[in-house]
Design a protein around this motif. Structure first.
Motif, PDB file in Angstrom:
ATOM      1  N   TRP A   1      -6.207 -27.205  11.556  1.00 20.69           N
ATOM      2  CA  TRP A   1      -7.481 -26.499  11.448  1.00 20.69           C
ATOM      3  C   TRP A   1      -7.782 -25.731  12.733  1.00 20.69           C
ATOM      4  CZ3 TRP A   1     -10.390 -23.606   9.133  1.00 20.69           C
ATOM      5  CH2 TRP A   1     -11.753 -23.439   9.396  1.00 20.69           C
ATOM      6  N   MET A   2      -7.527 -26.331  13.894  1.00 24.47           N
ATOM      7  CA  MET A   2      -7.760 -25.630  15.151  1.00 24.47           C
ATOM      8  C   MET A   2      -6.928 -24.356  15.219  1.00 24.47           C
ATOM      9  SD  MET A   2     -10.043 -26.975  17.126  1.00 24.47           S
ATOM     10  CE  MET A   2      -9.579 -26.114  18.618  1.00 24.47           C
ATOM     11  N   LEU A   3      -5.692 -24.432  14.780  1.00 28.38           N
ATOM     12  CA  LEU A   3      -4.794 -23.281  14.769  1.00 28.38           C
ATOM     13  C   LEU A   3      -5.357 -22.162  13.894  1.00 28.38           C
ATOM     14  CD1 LEU A   3      -0.974 -23.659  14.029  1.00 28.38           C
ATOM     15  CD2 LEU A   3      -2.296 -21.763  13.138  1.00 28.38           C
ATOM     16  N   ASN A   4      -5.756 -22.522  12.696  1.00 32.08           N
ATOM     17  CA  ASN A   4      -6.220 -21.515  11.743  1.00 32.08           C
ATOM     18  C   ASN A   4      -7.597 -20.973  12.099  1.00 32.08           C
ATOM     19  OD1 ASN A   4      -4.324 -21.105   9.258  1.00 32.08           O
ATOM     20  ND2 ASN A   4      -4.174 -23.273   9.771  1.00 32.08           N
ATOM     21  N   LEU A   5      -8.495 -21.847  12.580  1.00 26.82           N
ATOM     22  CA  LEU A   5      -9.824 -21.337  12.916  1.00 26.82           C
ATOM     23  C   LEU A   5      -9.735 -20.358  14.077  1.00 26.82           C
ATOM     24  CD1 LEU A   5     -11.532 -22.507  15.634  1.00 26.82           C
ATOM     25  CD2 LEU A   5     -11.435 -24.618  14.324  1.00 26.82           C
TER      26      LEU A   5
ATOM     27  N   GLY B   1      -2.772 -17.995  16.917  1.00 24.46           N
ATOM     28  CA  GLY B   1      -2.304 -19.281  16.414  1.00 24.46           C
ATOM     29  C   GLY B   1      -1.804 -20.175  17.530  1.00 24.46           C
ATOM     30  N   PHE B   2      -1.094 -19.576  18.472  1.00 23.43           N
ATOM     31  CA  PHE B   2      -0.597 -20.318  19.638  1.00 23.43           C
ATOM     32  C   PHE B   2      -1.750 -20.930  20.418  1.00 23.43           C
ATOM     33  CE2 PHE B   2       0.345 -20.280  24.196  1.00 23.43           C
ATOM     34  CZ  PHE B   2       1.481 -21.068  24.249  1.00 23.43           C
ATOM     35  N   LEU B   3      -2.770 -20.130  20.718  1.00 19.54           N
ATOM     36  CA  LEU B   3      -3.917 -20.652  21.474  1.00 19.54           C
ATOM     37  C   LEU B   3      -4.605 -21.782  20.725  1.00 19.54           C
ATOM     38  CD1 LEU B   3      -5.655 -17.517  23.034  1.00 19.54           C
ATOM     39  CD2 LEU B   3      -4.455 -19.361  24.218  1.00 19.54           C
ATOM     40  N   GLY B   4      -4.761 -21.619  19.411  1.00 19.91           N
ATOM     41  CA  GLY B   4      -5.442 -22.643  18.633  1.00 19.91           C
ATOM     42  C   GLY B   4      -4.755 -23.989  18.706  1.00 19.91           C
ATOM     43  N   ILE B   5      -3.435 -23.996  18.508  1.00 18.66           N
ATOM     44  CA  ILE B   5      -2.748 -25.297  18.492  1.00 18.66           C
ATOM     45  C   ILE B   5      -2.611 -25.863  19.905  1.00 18.66           C
ATOM     46  CG2 ILE B   5      -0.335 -24.506  18.646  1.00 18.66           C
ATOM     47  CD1 ILE B   5       0.177 -26.693  16.403  1.00 18.66           C
ATOM     48  N   ILE B   6      -2.424 -25.000  20.906  1.00 15.12           N
ATOM     49  CA  ILE B   6      -2.321 -25.503  22.281  1.00 15.12           C
ATOM     50  C   ILE B   6      -3.636 -26.130  22.727  1.00 15.12           C
ATOM     51  CG2 ILE B   6      -2.000 -24.852  24.693  1.00 15.12           C
ATOM     52  CD1 ILE B   6       0.591 -24.928  23.095  1.00 15.12           C
ATOM     53  N   LEU B   7      -4.754 -25.488  22.429  1.00 10.25           N
ATOM     54  CA  LEU B   7      -6.054 -26.064  22.787  1.00 10.25           C
ATOM     55  C   LEU B   7      -6.286 -27.388  22.059  1.00 10.25           C
ATOM     56  CD1 LEU B   7      -8.177 -22.781  22.768  1.00 10.25           C
ATOM     57  CD2 LEU B   7      -7.621 -24.179  24.773  1.00 10.25           C
ATOM     58  N   GLY B   8      -5.879 -27.457  20.784  1.00  7.95           N
ATOM     59  CA  GLY B   8      -6.000 -28.712  20.043  1.00  7.95           C
ATOM     60  C   GLY B   8      -5.166 -29.815  20.666  1.00  7.95           C
ATOM     61  N   ILE B   9      -3.929 -29.490  21.051  1.00  8.65           N
ATOM     62  CA  ILE B   9      -3.050 -30.483  21.680  1.00  8.65           C
ATOM     63  C   ILE B   9      -3.625 -30.943  23.012  1.00  8.65           C
ATOM     64  CG2 ILE B   9      -0.765 -30.849  22.708  1.00  8.65           C
ATOM     65  CD1 ILE B   9       0.315 -28.846  20.612  1.00  8.65           C
TER      66      ILE B   9
ATOM     67  N   LEU C   1     -15.507 -26.033  22.600  1.00  7.77           N
ATOM     68  CA  LEU C   1     -15.008 -25.101  21.582  1.00  7.77           C
ATOM     69  C   LEU C   1     -15.989 -24.953  20.420  1.00  7.77           C
ATOM     70  CD1 LEU C   1     -11.305 -26.367  21.556  1.00  7.77           C
ATOM     71  CD2 LEU C   1     -12.102 -24.153  22.428  1.00  7.77           C
ATOM     72  N   GLY C   2     -17.233 -25.345  20.650  1.00  6.51           N
ATOM     73  CA  GLY C   2     -18.220 -25.417  19.577  1.00  6.51           C
ATOM     74  C   GLY C   2     -18.485 -24.104  18.867  1.00  6.51           C
ATOM     75  N   VAL C   3     -18.528 -22.984  19.585  1.00  2.08           N
ATOM     76  CA  VAL C   3     -18.832 -21.700  18.946  1.00  2.08           C
ATOM     77  C   VAL C   3     -17.802 -21.378  17.870  1.00  2.08           C
ATOM     78  CG1 VAL C   3     -18.991 -19.204  19.283  1.00  2.08           C
ATOM     79  CG2 VAL C   3     -20.047 -20.752  20.939  1.00  2.08           C
ATOM     80  N   PHE C   4     -16.526 -21.539  18.197  1.00  2.00           N
ATOM     81  CA  PHE C   4     -15.470 -21.244  17.232  1.00  2.00           C
ATOM     82  C   PHE C   4     -15.466 -22.257  16.090  1.00  2.00           C
ATOM     83  CE2 PHE C   4     -12.050 -18.267  19.099  1.00  2.00           C
ATOM     84  CZ  PHE C   4     -13.025 -17.412  19.596  1.00  2.00           C
ATOM     85  N   ILE C   5     -15.630 -23.528  16.427  1.00  2.00           N
ATOM     86  CA  ILE C   5     -15.578 -24.576  15.401  1.00  2.00           C
ATOM     87  C   ILE C   5     -16.715 -24.401  14.401  1.00  2.00           C
ATOM     88  CG2 ILE C   5     -15.838 -27.063  14.999  1.00  2.00           C
ATOM     89  CD1 ILE C   5     -14.379 -27.511  17.673  1.00  2.00           C
ATOM     90  N   VAL C   6     -17.924 -24.152  14.879  1.00  2.00           N
ATOM     91  CA  VAL C   6     -19.083 -24.053  13.995  1.00  2.00           C
ATOM     92  C   VAL C   6     -19.001 -22.799  13.129  1.00  2.00           C
ATOM     93  CG1 VAL C   6     -21.581 -23.710  13.899  1.00  2.00           C
ATOM     94  CG2 VAL C   6     -20.617 -25.453  15.410  1.00  2.00           C
TER      95      VAL C   6
END
Length: 349
Positions: free
Chosen positions: A153-157, A223-231, A251-256
């Motif tokens: 989800w972090m990758l895709n969002l 996509g790279f940034l999303g998964i790296i930040l999640g990891i 990361l609330g702005v992007f998640i919400v």
């Protein structure tokens, strides 16, 4: 081991090198995109009005992944951390790069996303125990499944939210530097270096992507940034469970915005894998008539609202779940105000 003087010199040299490498590579990628007609041409679902080269996020990927092993050799990261980031990040970047150049079916992209998530979780040992309202939870294999879903989800969002000039860059820089500040103030210096490296890699690209953008990030970069930040968020939670809440707040702005939009579109029966421009930040950019105010506003929210709440979790020992609710309530109100997930009217507003 590096002594104090050589450590400072090494770190400064590496960070400057990464910024300059990312800056130069982005320029080269822009030239490559123009030469090979890799241009994002505006259409009815675009948030930009000028044809712009895409694929500049590859500079972030290369700058980060090339230097990351040097950090492990210098003792600034463990090899388990490095292998998890390298394998997952490289696969996502390759799939995104290929998709930028043509088209990969959604099912194959999703398969690659889960393979990357599983790879990263293997090297970090899965999901650590988390504390929710003061209760420590260790939910075993269910937690590992949830952690994989979280990374996907972090990758895709992050991909969804990379839709206007500078937004994905300013989110990554403020979140990573915010996390570094949290680590430094709490004495967990060992966690500082990897997000600091990522911030440097993003800064070089950001110089080209700042509104008005001269090149877009593309799926390889977002996509790279999303998964790296999640990891990074899960790796930090292994050191201190509170750090997961810190990252979720930062990361609330992007998640919400992404989650609010997805839920509304699902409830309406939309095909959620199709491109659209119904995120709150997209409505906001059309309302203001330009991207810059929205990008700067997100940076300000991150620094002056979300960062203090993230700090309260570790410095004032505010319960992470409570701080997250406090952080997200105004963001949900903003998502509602800027119509996240609503259908666009015929007049384009």
């Amino acid at each position: 081991m590096l002594n104090v003087v050589s450590f400072g010199e090494f770190l400064g040299l590496m960070l400057v090198t990464v910024i300059l490498l990312s800056l130069g590579l982005t320029g080269a990628l822009r030239h490559y995109a123009l030469k090979n007609s890799l241009i994002d041409v505006p259409n009815a679902r675009s948030s930009h009005s000028v044809p712009t080269p895409r694929g500049g996020g590859v500079a972030i990927v290369v700058s980060f992944l090339v230097v990351l092993p040097l950090f492990a050799l210098a003792g600034l990261a463990t090899w388990h951390q490095v292998w998890g980031l390298l394998g997952a990040g490289a696969l996502i970047a390759i799939v995104g790069f290929l998709d930028d150049h043509g088209h990969i079916a959604a099912r194959w992209r999703l398969l690659a996303h889960f393979i990357s998530a599983v790879w990263a979780l293997f090297w970090m040992g899965g999901l650590p125990s988390i504390s929710v309202f003061g209760v420590s939870l260790d939910i075993g294999w269910i937690g590992h499944i949830l952690a994989a879903l979280y990374l996907v989800w972090m990758l895709n969002l992050y991909n969804f939210m990379d839709g206007i000039d500078g937004l994905a860059g300013i989110e990554a820089v403020t979140a990573t530097l915010g996390a570094c500040l949290v680590y430094w103030l709490t004495g967990t210096d060992s966690l500082v270096w990897t997000p600091l490296l990522l911030a440097a890699a993003v800064l070089g690209f950001f110089c080209w992507n700042f509104p008005p953008a001269k090149i877009f990030m593309g799926d390889a970069g977002s996509g790279f940034l999303g998964i790296i930040l999640g990891i990074l968020s899960l790796q930090a939670a292994w050191s201190d469970p509170r750090m997961l809440w810190v990252w979720l707040i930062l990361l609330g702005v992007f998640i919400v915005d992404a989650t609010f939009t997805l839920v509304r579109r699902l409830m309406r029966g939309d095909k959620v894998y199709e491109a659209h421009r119904s995120h709150g930040y997209q409505f906001a950019s059309r309302q203001f008539g330009k991207h810059l105010p929205v990008t700067l506003a997100v940076g300000a929210i991150n620094l002056f609202w979300l960062l203090p709440l993230a700090l309260s979790v570790v410095l004032l020992r505010v319960d992470g779940a409570v701080a997250l609710i406090l952080a997200y309530l105004p963001l949900i109100a903003l998502a509602y105000k800027f119509r996240s997930g609503e259908l666009e009217r015929p007049d384009g507003c």
